[in-house]
Design a protein around this motif. Structure first.
Motif, short mmCIF file in Angstrom:
data_model
loop_
_atom_site.label_atom_id
_atom_site.label_comp_id
_atom_site.label_asym_id
_atom_site.label_seq_id
_atom_site.Cartn_x
_atom_site.Cartn_y
_atom_site.Cartn_z
N ILE A 1 22.05 1.81 11.11
CA ILE A 1 23.47 2.09 10.96
C ILE A 1 24.29 1.21 11.89
O ILE A 1 25.36 0.69 11.52
N PHE A 2 23.81 1.03 13.12
CA PHE A 2 24.50 0.17 14.09
C PHE A 2 24.65 -1.24 13.54
O PHE A 2 25.73 -1.84 13.60
N MET A 3 23.56 -1.79 13.00
CA MET A 3 23.59 -3.15 12.48
C MET A 3 24.55 -3.28 11.30
O MET A 3 25.30 -4.26 11.20
N SER A 4 24.55 -2.29 10.42
CA SER A 4 25.44 -2.32 9.25
C SER A 4 26.90 -2.28 9.70
O SER A 4 27.74 -3.04 9.20
N THR A 5 27.20 -1.39 10.65
CA THR A 5 28.57 -1.27 11.15
C THR A 5 28.98 -2.52 11.90
O THR A 5 30.13 -2.99 11.77
N TYR A 6 28.06 -3.08 12.66
CA TYR A 6 28.31 -4.31 13.42
C TYR A 6 28.73 -5.45 12.49
O TYR A 6 29.73 -6.13 12.73
N VAL A 7 27.97 -5.65 11.43
CA VAL A 7 28.26 -6.74 10.48
C VAL A 7 29.63 -6.53 9.84
O VAL A 7 30.41 -7.48 9.69
N LEU A 8 29.95 -5.29 9.47
CA LEU A 8 31.23 -4.99 8.83
C LEU A 8 32.39 -5.27 9.78
O LEU A 8 33.38 -5.92 9.41
N ILE A 9 32.28 -4.81 11.03
CA ILE A 9 33.33 -5.04 12.02
C ILE A 9 33.48 -6.52 12.32
O ILE A 9 34.60 -7.03 12.44
N PHE A 10 32.36 -7.21 12.41
CA PHE A 10 32.39 -8.65 12.67
C PHE A 10 33.16 -9.39 11.57
O PHE A 10 34.04 -10.21 11.85
N HIS B 1 0.86 -1.19 0.00
CA HIS B 1 0.00 0.00 0.00
C HIS B 1 0.90 1.24 0.00
O HIS B 1 1.18 1.81 1.07
N PRO B 2 1.35 1.68 -1.17
CA PRO B 2 2.31 2.79 -1.27
C PRO B 2 1.87 4.08 -0.59
O PRO B 2 2.70 4.87 -0.15
N ASN B 3 0.57 4.31 -0.50
CA ASN B 3 0.08 5.55 0.09
C ASN B 3 -0.18 5.44 1.59
O ASN B 3 -0.63 6.41 2.22
N ALA B 4 0.06 4.27 2.13
CA ALA B 4 -0.21 4.06 3.56
C ALA B 4 0.80 4.83 4.42
O ALA B 4 1.96 4.99 4.04
N VAL B 5 0.33 5.29 5.56
CA VAL B 5 1.20 5.97 6.52
C VAL B 5 1.30 5.07 7.75
O VAL B 5 0.34 4.88 8.48
N LYS B 6 2.46 4.49 7.93
CA LYS B 6 2.64 3.53 9.03
C LYS B 6 3.90 3.87 9.80
O LYS B 6 4.95 4.07 9.20
N LYS B 7 3.79 3.93 11.11
CA LYS B 7 4.93 4.24 11.96
C LYS B 7 5.39 3.01 12.73
O LYS B 7 4.59 2.12 13.03
N VAL B 8 6.67 2.98 13.01
CA VAL B 8 7.22 1.91 13.84
C VAL B 8 6.95 2.27 15.30
O VAL B 8 7.32 3.35 15.76
N LYS B 9 6.29 1.36 16.02
CA LYS B 9 5.92 1.64 17.40
C LYS B 9 6.52 0.61 18.36
O LYS B 9 6.71 -0.55 18.01
N MET B 10 6.79 1.10 19.57
CA MET B 10 7.27 0.25 20.65
C MET B 10 6.57 0.69 21.92
O MET B 10 6.53 1.88 22.23
N ASP B 11 6.02 -0.27 22.64
CA ASP B 11 5.27 0.03 23.87
C ASP B 11 4.12 1.00 23.62
O ASP B 11 3.77 1.83 24.46
N GLY B 12 3.54 0.90 22.41
CA GLY B 12 2.40 1.74 22.06
C GLY B 12 2.76 3.16 21.65
O GLY B 12 1.88 3.97 21.36
N LYS B 13 4.07 3.47 21.60
CA LYS B 13 4.52 4.81 21.22
C LYS B 13 5.33 4.74 19.92
O LYS B 13 6.05 3.78 19.68
N SER B 14 5.20 5.78 19.11
CA SER B 14 5.96 5.85 17.86
C SER B 14 7.44 6.02 18.17
O SER B 14 7.82 6.84 19.02
N ILE B 15 8.27 5.27 17.48
CA ILE B 15 9.71 5.38 17.66
C ILE B 15 10.23 6.49 16.76
O ILE B 15 9.93 6.50 15.56
N PRO B 16 10.99 7.43 17.27
CA PRO B 16 11.54 8.51 16.44
C PRO B 16 12.35 7.96 15.28
O PRO B 16 13.04 6.93 15.42
N HIS B 17 12.28 8.64 14.16
CA HIS B 17 13.03 8.21 12.97
C HIS B 17 14.52 8.11 13.27
O HIS B 17 15.21 7.23 12.74
N GLU B 18 15.01 8.99 14.14
CA GLU B 18 16.43 9.00 14.48
C GLU B 18 16.86 7.68 15.12
O GLU B 18 17.95 7.17 14.87
N VAL B 19 15.99 7.11 15.96
CA VAL B 19 16.30 5.84 16.62
C VAL B 19 16.32 4.70 15.61
O VAL B 19 17.19 3.83 15.65
N VAL B 20 15.34 4.70 14.68
CA VAL B 20 15.30 3.67 13.64
C VAL B 20 16.53 3.76 12.76
O VAL B 20 17.17 2.75 12.43
#
Length: 479
Positions: free
Chosen positions: A392-401, A368-387
């Motif tokens: 980035i953490f996961m990408s860096t982790y895999v590279l270092i590993f 659904h390209p027009n859908a507006v969906k947010k990532v939520k945790m504990d019923g609250k929207s997670i800030p884009h900065e955290v996502v």
């Protein structure tokens, strides 16, 4: 870059290091051990250097996230380099790289060891190894924030740089009060475990070392067989407390504040406990043929699952001999880790939840390209900065590993040993599989490989980026 503040706080870290060594020094006096002089010498050096550095307060107290990360990284390096001195000065671990490996493994709560005979160490050296777990479990800078009346508005930068997890929040308006609350909870649960271990007739010295290792989710033991030689009662107590220390400490604060409904809605904890339960059942069913009693199989499965997912590293069985299915589950748990805001290591359950929710969001958007969906945790929207930071953490982790596995492969050990060695150090777990299994150690690696693994342990404990900032030339520029 505010160099004066970084140096000033590092000076306080050296003074704290001297204070930390009071416990092993007292232990050496109680047991009349000559190794105590090594701690006395190191304490004097740390006190002298710390007093010299902190004799004058900096006039410029401007302190941003960049300074916070650099301060945390440098502080942990200084702690590790000075914390290794008693081992080398006393001759307990003559090779300084080996001593640094053991000390970094302690402070980062990894529990990986280069020692082949742990019981050969004196009591003061054993308690120092275990106490480094307790010190590093909650964080040295968090302790500094809770005890010193520092001013200048940089408290949150230090806490964010040292605390594990994709995001860090204050429990109360003041950061110093938050740090005090965290340490009060940490100390309280540690004391509770010590008392329960003593009720199980565990020797006082063993109880202290075991509790320090459990609280920091580190895993250094005072016996070569780790926890296997103790009674079933003690093993059950340690299992329970490993799980407890792997839970986000915010949960305990909410419970103590009688905010029970809010505490029960912490999504990460529910998944954390569910993963543990499923893994225990699966492994118990898989290994039941190796045991005469399914109860013992369940006990060992519960202990090892709790030990690995919380990255503690204690052992009651040689899981290197378990079927491939069970070993695969344990390896996967190495990466999952405990909850954010706990003393456990690994990638953290919350990050995996964010990744899974992000994947589900992308699938919905594809449909659904027009859908507006947010990532939520504990019923609250997670800030884009955290996502974004999680990705980035996961990408860096895999590279270092990948790079770490490649570098230590120069020692020509088998792939499983190399892979799980990096997994065990980068995730701050301790034991791996094959040569570095629960009955093995890391002593056979070359000095170069040990340095790589030391770096991985620090990267894992400080969540990668504070350490990487040290190698960026832009970090050191004065803007």
């Amino acid at each position: 870059m505010n160099y004066s503040m970084i140096i000033y706080i590092t000076g306080y870290i050296l003074r704290f290091q001297a204070a930390f060594m009071t416990l092993p020094l007292i232990t050496s006096l109680l047991y009349r051990e000559k190794d105590g002089y090594a701690f006395l010498i190191t304490m004097m050096l740390c006190l002298a250097a710390g007093a010299l550095i902190t004799r004058k307060k900096p006039s410029n107290k401007v302190f941003y996230m960049k300074e916070g990360c650099v301060t945390v990284a440098i502080s942990w390096i200084v702690l590790s380099l000075t914390g290794a001195l008693p081992f080398t000065v006393s001759g307990s671990i003559p090779n300084y790289i080996n001593a640094v490996f053991e000390t970094v493994s302690g402070f980062t709560t990894t529990g990986a060891s280069i020692l082949e005979n742990v019981e050969a160490l004196s009591h003061c050296m054993l308690i120092w190894r275990s106490f480094t777990h307790w010190i590093g479990g909650m964080g040295v800078l968090v302790l500094l924030l809770s005890m010193l009346p520092l001013t200048g508005g940089y408290h949150m930068s230090l806490m964010r740089a040292e605390s594990p997890g994709p995001s860090v929040s204050k429990l109360v308006p003041k950061v110093q009060s938050t740090a005090k609350i965290l340490y009060i909870i940490y100390f309280g649960i540690t004391v509770a475990e010590i008392l329960l271990l003593l009720l199980g007739k565990m020797p006082v010295f063993d109880a202290l070392c075991t509790a320090f290792g459990t609280a920091g989710t580190g895993g250094f033991g005072v016996r070569s067989d780790s926890i296997a030689g103790y009674s079933t009662y003690i093993q059950v107590v340690v299992t329970i407390f490993m799980i407890l220390f792997g839970i986000n400490f915010t949960f305990y604060y909410l419970v103590l504040s009688r905010k029970f409904i809010q505490a029960l809605h912490v999504e990460e904890i529910r998944y954390y406990l569910a993963i543990i339960a499923v893994a225990i059942i699966a492994i118990t069913v898989n290994i039941r043929g190796l045991y005469d009693n399914i109860g013992i199989a369940l006990k060992d499965a519960a202990f090892q699952v709790s030990s690995i997912i919380t990255t503690t590293g204690f052992a009651t069985a040689d899981f290197n001999l378990w079927p491939g299915f069970s070993k695969t589950i344990l390896v996967l748990l190495m990466f999952v880790g405990a909850c954010a805001g706990s003393t456990g290591g690994g990638i953290k359950v919350s990050r995996f939840l964010i990744l899974c929710k992000s994947i589900r969001k992308e699938i919905v958007i594809y449909l659904h390209p027009n859908a507006v969906k947010k990532v939520k945790m504990d019923g609250k929207s997670i800030p884009h900065e955290v996502v974004r930071s999680t990705n980035i953490f996961m990408s860096t982790y895999v590279l270092i590993f990948a790079v770490s596995v490649l570098l230590i492969s120069l020692d020509e050990f088998d792939l499983i040993t190399n892979f799980t060695s990096v997994a065990a150090t980068l995730n701050n777990i301790g034991p791996g599989l094959e040569i570095v299994g629960p009955t093995g150690n890391f002593n056979m690696f070359s000095g170069f490989s040990k340095i790589v693994l030391i770096f991985d342990m620090l990267l894992g404990r400080l969540e990668i980026f504070p350490m990487l900032l040290l190698f960026s030339k832009n970090t050191w520029k004065k803007f």
